[in-house]
Design an enzyme around this catalytic site. Sequence first.
Site, PDB file in Angstrom:
ATOM      1  N   ARG A  44       0.836  -1.201   0.000  1.00 25.46           N
ATOM      2  CA  ARG A  44       0.000   0.000   0.000  1.00 25.46           C
ATOM      3  C   ARG A  44       0.875   1.256   0.000  1.00 25.46           C
ATOM      4  O   ARG A  44       0.528   2.272  -0.589  1.00 25.46           O
ATOM      5  CB  ARG A  44      -0.955  -0.002   1.209  1.00 25.46           C
ATOM      6  CG  ARG A  44      -1.659   1.344   1.407  1.00 25.46           C
ATOM      7  CD  ARG A  44      -2.947   1.278   2.225  1.00 25.46           C
ATOM      8  NE  ARG A  44      -2.853   0.502   3.441  1.00 25.46           N
ATOM      9  CZ  ARG A  44      -2.203   0.874   4.558  1.00 25.46           C
ATOM     10  NH1 ARG A  44      -1.567   2.024   4.600  1.00 25.46           N
ATOM     11  NH2 ARG A  44      -2.201   0.086   5.612  1.00 25.46           N
ATOM     12  N   ASP A 168      -6.433  19.103 -15.110  1.00 23.77           N
ATOM     13  CA  ASP A 168      -6.847  17.752 -15.501  1.00 23.77           C
ATOM     14  C   ASP A 168      -6.425  17.584 -16.965  1.00 23.77           C
ATOM     15  O   ASP A 168      -7.037  18.160 -17.866  1.00 23.77           O
ATOM     16  CB  ASP A 168      -8.369  17.615 -15.341  1.00 23.77           C
ATOM     17  CG  ASP A 168      -8.878  16.210 -15.695  1.00 23.77           C
ATOM     18  OD1 ASP A 168      -8.186  15.497 -16.448  1.00 23.77           O
ATOM     19  OD2 ASP A 168      -9.973  15.849 -15.233  1.00 23.77           O
ATOM     20  N   LYS A 193      -8.128   6.428 -19.360  1.00 24.09           N
ATOM     21  CA  LYS A 193      -8.417   6.915 -20.697  1.00 24.09           C
ATOM     22  C   LYS A 193      -7.213   6.705 -21.619  1.00 24.09           C
ATOM     23  O   LYS A 193      -6.846   5.583 -21.876  1.00 24.09           O
ATOM     24  CB  LYS A 193      -8.852   8.388 -20.611  1.00 24.09           C
ATOM     25  CG  LYS A 193      -9.891   8.650 -19.505  1.00 24.09           C
ATOM     26  CD  LYS A 193     -11.204   7.936 -19.703  1.00 24.09           C
ATOM     27  CE  LYS A 193     -12.138   7.985 -18.500  1.00 24.09           C
ATOM     28  NZ  LYS A 193     -12.401   9.292 -17.918  1.00 24.09           N
TER      29      LYS A 193
HETATM   30  C1  LIG Z   1     -12.780   9.812 -16.773  1.00 23.72           C
HETATM   31  C2  LIG Z   1     -12.376  11.151 -16.312  1.00 23.72           C
HETATM   32  C3  LIG Z   1     -12.165  11.405 -14.945  1.00 23.72           C
HETATM   33  C4  LIG Z   1     -12.394  10.353 -13.878  1.00 23.72           C
HETATM   34  O1  LIG Z   1     -11.523   9.270 -13.977  1.00 23.72           O
HETATM   35  P1  LIG Z   1     -11.901   7.747 -13.552  1.00 23.72           P
HETATM   36  O2  LIG Z   1     -10.680   6.998 -13.944  1.00 23.72           O
HETATM   37  O3  LIG Z   1     -13.140   7.369 -14.314  1.00 23.72           O
HETATM   38  O4  LIG Z   1     -12.146   7.750 -12.091  1.00 23.72           O
HETATM   39  C5  LIG Z   1     -11.760  12.676 -14.591  1.00 23.72           C
HETATM   40  N1  LIG Z   1     -11.567  13.656 -15.499  1.00 23.72           N
HETATM   41  C6  LIG Z   1     -11.758  13.440 -16.819  1.00 23.72           C
HETATM   42  C7  LIG Z   1     -11.550  14.548 -17.777  1.00 23.72           C
HETATM   43  C8  LIG Z   1     -12.180  12.193 -17.266  1.00 23.72           C
HETATM   44  O5  LIG Z   1     -12.386  11.995 -18.580  1.00 23.72           O
END
Ligand SMILES: *Cc1c(COP(=O)(O)O)cnc(C)c1O
Length: 374
Positions: A44, A168, A193
């Site tokens: 962890r 992000d 993604k």
């Molecule tokens: C998918 C996504 C998230 C969240 O991520 P998860 O892996 O689904 O928890 C946050 N920001 C953006 C822009 C995303 O496309």
Amino acid sequence: MKLDTRAIHAGQPVDAETGAVVPGIQPSTTFARTDNESGFFYTRCGNPNRTQLETCLASLEGGKAAAAFASGMAAIMTALQALDPGDHVIAPDDLYFGVRNLHRELFTRWGLAITTVDMSDLDAVRAAVQPRTRMLWIETPSNPLVKVADVEALATIAREAGALACCDNTWATPVLQQPLALGCDLVMHSCTKYLGGHSDVLGGALISAEDSEYFARVRAIQEEGGAVPSPFDCWLVLRGVQTLPVRLRAQCATAARLAATLDAHPAVEVVHYPGLASHAGHAIAARQMAQFGAMLSFCVRGGEAEAMQVADGLSLIPHATSLGGTHTLIEHRASVEGEGSMAPANLLRLSVGLEHVDDLSDDLVGVLDRLLSG
Ligand SMILES: *Cc1c(COP(=O)(O)O)cnc(C)c1O
């Protein structure tokens, strides 16, 4: 070394003991305390696969440190929890809906205030600054309107306000956009993604420009909160990262072609793609992104019924959520996001994958033609 090379080599040296070129997966949860200079003792708190992934991601984003998480949301949760109750965050009005829900259902009770503004309006962002503003949350290109925010200008506003700028970078990836070089303090990824890239692993990450006090709190929440990725998940994401630059360049090229095709179709009202000269953020995107990305959205002439007819009438492209994988996916966002969604009822979001552009184009044009012919 160039980014393409670092994607394959950073954090992934040939194994000294076996000569293995590809990293092994280390499933052990515990590590012997004697004769062990690795620094690992309980998985962890640290694991060889996680260290490899974090080292590579820090390198790709040009950061000093990275922390990997079990999902993108766990990374966002940590970035916000590392602030104090009573602190204030400025976020985009078309913020990723998961973060909107996180704020409504959790952080309001926790005492973190969030103001949402249109981040393409820099005066509105400046006006939203409060004495307790500690973070500016940037998401560009945005979801699902594919709006472009000026990262460098926003990072400057954050610095002047004494707040951290966190970007992000899920949609752009470090291949197209380098937020730390543009002045941000922190980068966030949903590794689910483009980084993983094959729609088969969930993951998240935070990458920091500095080994700061703030990032020490991030690290503590990662290790003590325990929302960590498994060794196999780290291994899968890292395998995906190796092909990220070539995948993304191919996907961007296909997206640009499809954006032009959709833009010219009479059944399409508008296409949101920063590569189109008509896009409001085209000039900023051209300046801060290497290419215009592989995400686009478009509004079908008519309303929700017509949009649904398109999303459900395609034969090759599944109507499914998520993005960044090899498969092209289409999604009706308004129905997924529910209350508070900025997505118009006739909007469809397209994550462009790696299929041949002609097949994707035939699928989309075919269903749009059928819509016109009733
Ligand atoms: C998918 C996504 C998230 C969240 O991520 P998860 O892996 O689904 O928890 C946050 N920001 C953006 C822009 C995303 O496309």
